[in-house]
Design a protein around this motif. Structure first.
Motif, PDB file in Angstrom:
ATOM      1  N   HIS A  23       0.522  -1.211  -0.133  1.00  0.00           N
ATOM      2  CA  HIS A  23      -0.094   0.073  -0.115  1.00  0.00           C
ATOM      3  C   HIS A  23       0.968   1.100   0.083  1.00  0.00           C
ATOM      4  CE1 HIS A  23      -3.906  -2.020   0.695  1.00  0.00           C
ATOM      5  NE2 HIS A  23      -3.343  -2.594   1.422  1.00  0.00           N
ATOM      6  N   VAL A  24       1.816   1.147   0.568  1.00  0.00           N
ATOM      7  CA  VAL A  24       2.684   2.455   0.756  1.00  0.00           C
ATOM      8  C   VAL A  24       3.425   2.637  -0.418  1.00  0.00           C
ATOM      9  CG1 VAL A  24       5.244   3.166   1.779  1.00  0.00           C
ATOM     10  CG2 VAL A  24       3.438   1.891   3.263  1.00  0.00           C
ATOM     11  N   VAL A  25       3.862   1.747  -1.257  1.00  0.00           N
ATOM     12  CA  VAL A  25       4.425   1.873  -2.654  1.00  0.00           C
ATOM     13  C   VAL A  25       3.532   2.110  -3.379  1.00  0.00           C
ATOM     14  CG1 VAL A  25       5.893   0.756  -4.482  1.00  0.00           C
ATOM     15  CG2 VAL A  25       6.222   0.171  -1.989  1.00  0.00           C
ATOM     16  N   LYS A  26       2.445   1.652  -3.642  1.00  0.00           N
ATOM     17  CA  LYS A  26       1.372   1.974  -4.440  1.00  0.00           C
ATOM     18  C   LYS A  26       0.837   3.805  -4.054  1.00  0.00           C
ATOM     19  CE  LYS A  26      -2.944   0.397  -6.451  1.00  0.00           C
ATOM     20  NZ  LYS A  26      -4.329   0.919  -5.778  1.00  0.00           N
ATOM     21  N   SER A  27       0.834   3.850  -3.128  1.00  0.00           N
ATOM     22  CA  SER A  27       0.461   5.378  -2.867  1.00  0.00           C
ATOM     23  C   SER A  27       1.247   6.365  -3.387  1.00  0.00           C
ATOM     24  CB  SER A  27       0.061   5.739  -1.371  1.00  0.00           C
ATOM     25  OG  SER A  27       1.122   5.921  -0.692  1.00  0.00           O
ATOM     26  N   ILE A 115      -3.927  -5.924  -4.224  1.00  0.00           N
ATOM     27  CA  ILE A 115      -4.310  -4.519  -4.047  1.00  0.00           C
ATOM     28  C   ILE A 115      -4.682  -3.646  -5.395  1.00  0.00           C
ATOM     29  CG2 ILE A 115      -3.573  -4.342  -1.743  1.00  0.00           C
ATOM     30  CD1 ILE A 115      -1.415  -2.332  -3.016  1.00  0.00           C
ATOM     31  N   GLY A 116      -4.593  -4.509  -6.556  1.00  0.00           N
ATOM     32  CA  GLY A 116      -4.873  -3.651  -7.682  1.00  0.00           C
ATOM     33  C   GLY A 116      -3.746  -2.967  -8.292  1.00  0.00           C
ATOM     34  N   GLY A 117      -2.579  -3.241  -7.843  1.00  0.00           N
ATOM     35  CA  GLY A 117      -1.372  -2.302  -8.256  1.00  0.00           C
ATOM     36  C   GLY A 117      -1.100  -2.699  -9.655  1.00  0.00           C
ATOM     37  N   ARG A 139     -14.126   2.264 -10.431  1.00  0.00           N
ATOM     38  CA  ARG A 139     -12.524   2.381  -9.903  1.00  0.00           C
ATOM     39  C   ARG A 139     -12.401   2.907  -8.764  1.00  0.00           C
ATOM     40  NH1 ARG A 139      -8.692   4.522 -14.573  1.00  0.00           N
ATOM     41  NH2 ARG A 139      -7.376   3.901 -13.292  1.00  0.00           N
ATOM     42  N   LEU A 140     -12.930   3.872  -8.301  1.00  0.00           N
ATOM     43  CA  LEU A 140     -12.814   4.472  -6.955  1.00  0.00           C
ATOM     44  C   LEU A 140     -13.241   3.408  -5.874  1.00  0.00           C
ATOM     45  CD1 LEU A 140     -13.969   8.177  -7.800  1.00  0.00           C
ATOM     46  CD2 LEU A 140     -11.831   7.645  -6.982  1.00  0.00           C
ATOM     47  N   LYS A 141     -14.539   2.895  -6.169  1.00  0.00           N
ATOM     48  CA  LYS A 141     -14.918   2.304  -5.159  1.00  0.00           C
ATOM     49  C   LYS A 141     -13.911   0.707  -5.007  1.00  0.00           C
ATOM     50  CE  LYS A 141     -19.708   2.233  -6.114  1.00  0.00           C
ATOM     51  NZ  LYS A 141     -21.074   1.825  -6.883  1.00  0.00           N
ATOM     52  N   THR A 142     -13.447   0.220  -6.155  1.00  0.00           N
ATOM     53  CA  THR A 142     -12.198  -0.698  -6.155  1.00  0.00           C
ATOM     54  C   THR A 142     -11.219  -0.152  -5.331  1.00  0.00           C
ATOM     55  OG1 THR A 142     -13.136  -1.849  -8.146  1.00  0.00           O
ATOM     56  CG2 THR A 142     -10.984  -2.374  -7.537  1.00  0.00           C
ATOM     57  N   HIS A 143     -10.856   1.036  -5.556  1.00  0.00           N
ATOM     58  CA  HIS A 143      -9.537   1.551  -4.924  1.00  0.00           C
ATOM     59  C   HIS A 143      -9.742   1.468  -3.299  1.00  0.00           C
ATOM     60  CE1 HIS A 143      -6.418   4.249  -3.992  1.00  0.00           C
ATOM     61  NE2 HIS A 143      -7.045   5.145  -3.210  1.00  0.00           N
ATOM     62  N   VAL A 144     -11.029   2.164  -2.844  1.00  0.00           N
ATOM     63  CA  VAL A 144     -11.427   2.184  -1.433  1.00  0.00           C
ATOM     64  C   VAL A 144     -11.362   0.674  -0.863  1.00  0.00           C
ATOM     65  CG1 VAL A 144     -13.031   2.604   0.282  1.00  0.00           C
ATOM     66  CG2 VAL A 144     -12.418   4.225  -1.449  1.00  0.00           C
ATOM     67  N   GLU A 145     -11.680  -0.278  -1.517  1.00  0.00           N
ATOM     68  CA  GLU A 145     -11.952  -1.818  -1.195  1.00  0.00           C
ATOM     69  C   GLU A 145     -10.461  -2.124  -1.041  1.00  0.00           C
ATOM     70  OE1 GLU A 145     -14.342  -3.773  -4.084  1.00  0.00           O
ATOM     71  OE2 GLU A 145     -16.081  -2.802  -3.442  1.00  0.00           O
ATOM     72  N   THR A 146      -9.449  -1.955  -2.081  1.00  0.00           N
ATOM     73  CA  THR A 146      -8.231  -2.688  -2.035  1.00  0.00           C
ATOM     74  C   THR A 146      -7.226  -1.820  -1.048  1.00  0.00           C
ATOM     75  OG1 THR A 146      -7.391  -1.104  -3.808  1.00  0.00           O
ATOM     76  CG2 THR A 146      -7.981  -3.310  -4.375  1.00  0.00           C
ATOM     77  N   GLN A 147      -7.506  -0.658  -0.744  1.00  0.00           N
ATOM     78  CA  GLN A 147      -6.852  -0.001   0.400  1.00  0.00           C
ATOM     79  C   GLN A 147      -7.191  -0.484   1.783  1.00  0.00           C
ATOM     80  OE1 GLN A 147      -4.367   2.123  -0.105  1.00  0.00           O
ATOM     81  NE2 GLN A 147      -4.838   1.625  -2.238  1.00  0.00           N
TER      82      GLN A 147
END
Length: 151
Positions: A23-27, A115-117, A139-147
């Motif tokens: 998550h750190v790297v993806k952000s 996490i969808g990276g 995509r925003l919903k998926t982003h929230v779920e993967t975070q």
């Protein structure tokens, strides 16, 4: 006067730790942060099949001789291999070669994909886009779920 054009826009990152969560790297990637490198230390043919978007291939047996002339010793480096043991060994090899901002990417490519990276490569390009790839709301919903996923 402050000459930092991105001051206050991109939050400063804490120093990298010995192990990093995907998550750190993806952000960092999503913020478009400069000055970090992702290294894939798996065999080149495996790397070609699929890897983290933008990761550089530096197979573990060539790691020092390729990293030393091409990367700054102070650069933030995230490294991953076939498994966490290979990732940890690679991180230690880099530290021994004088790199001091090296972090093992826990879970490697599998955790990144969970996490969808973003990925690229021969096999990755054959994977059809998901239904949400072209829909911003999904995509925003998926982003929230993967975070919120634990990997």
């Amino acid at each position: 006067m402050d000459n930092n054009l991105v001051g206050g826009i991109i939050p400063p990152q804490p120093p990298v730790t010995a192990e990093s969560d995907v998550h750190v790297v993806k952000s960092r990637l999503e913020w478009g942060e400069p000055a970090f490198t992702i290294l894939d230390v798996r065999d080149r043919s495996i790397y070609n099949e699929g890897h983290i978007l933008g990761a550089m291939s530096m197979p573990i047996e060539e790691l020092v001789e390729r990293a030393v002339p091409t990367l700054e010793k102070s650069r933030d480096i995230y490294v991953y291999g076939t498994n966490d043991q290979e990732s940890a060994s690679s991180a230690q090899i880099l530290r021994s070669a004088g790199f001091y901002h090296v972090s093992q990417l826990k879970g490697g490519l599998a955790a990144w994909k969970a996490i969808g990276g973003p990925t690229e490569g021969i096999i990755e390009s054959r994977t059809p886009p998901g239904a949400d790839d072209y829909n911003v709301v999904d995509r925003l919903k998926t982003h929230v779920e993967t975070q919120q996923k634990d990997v």
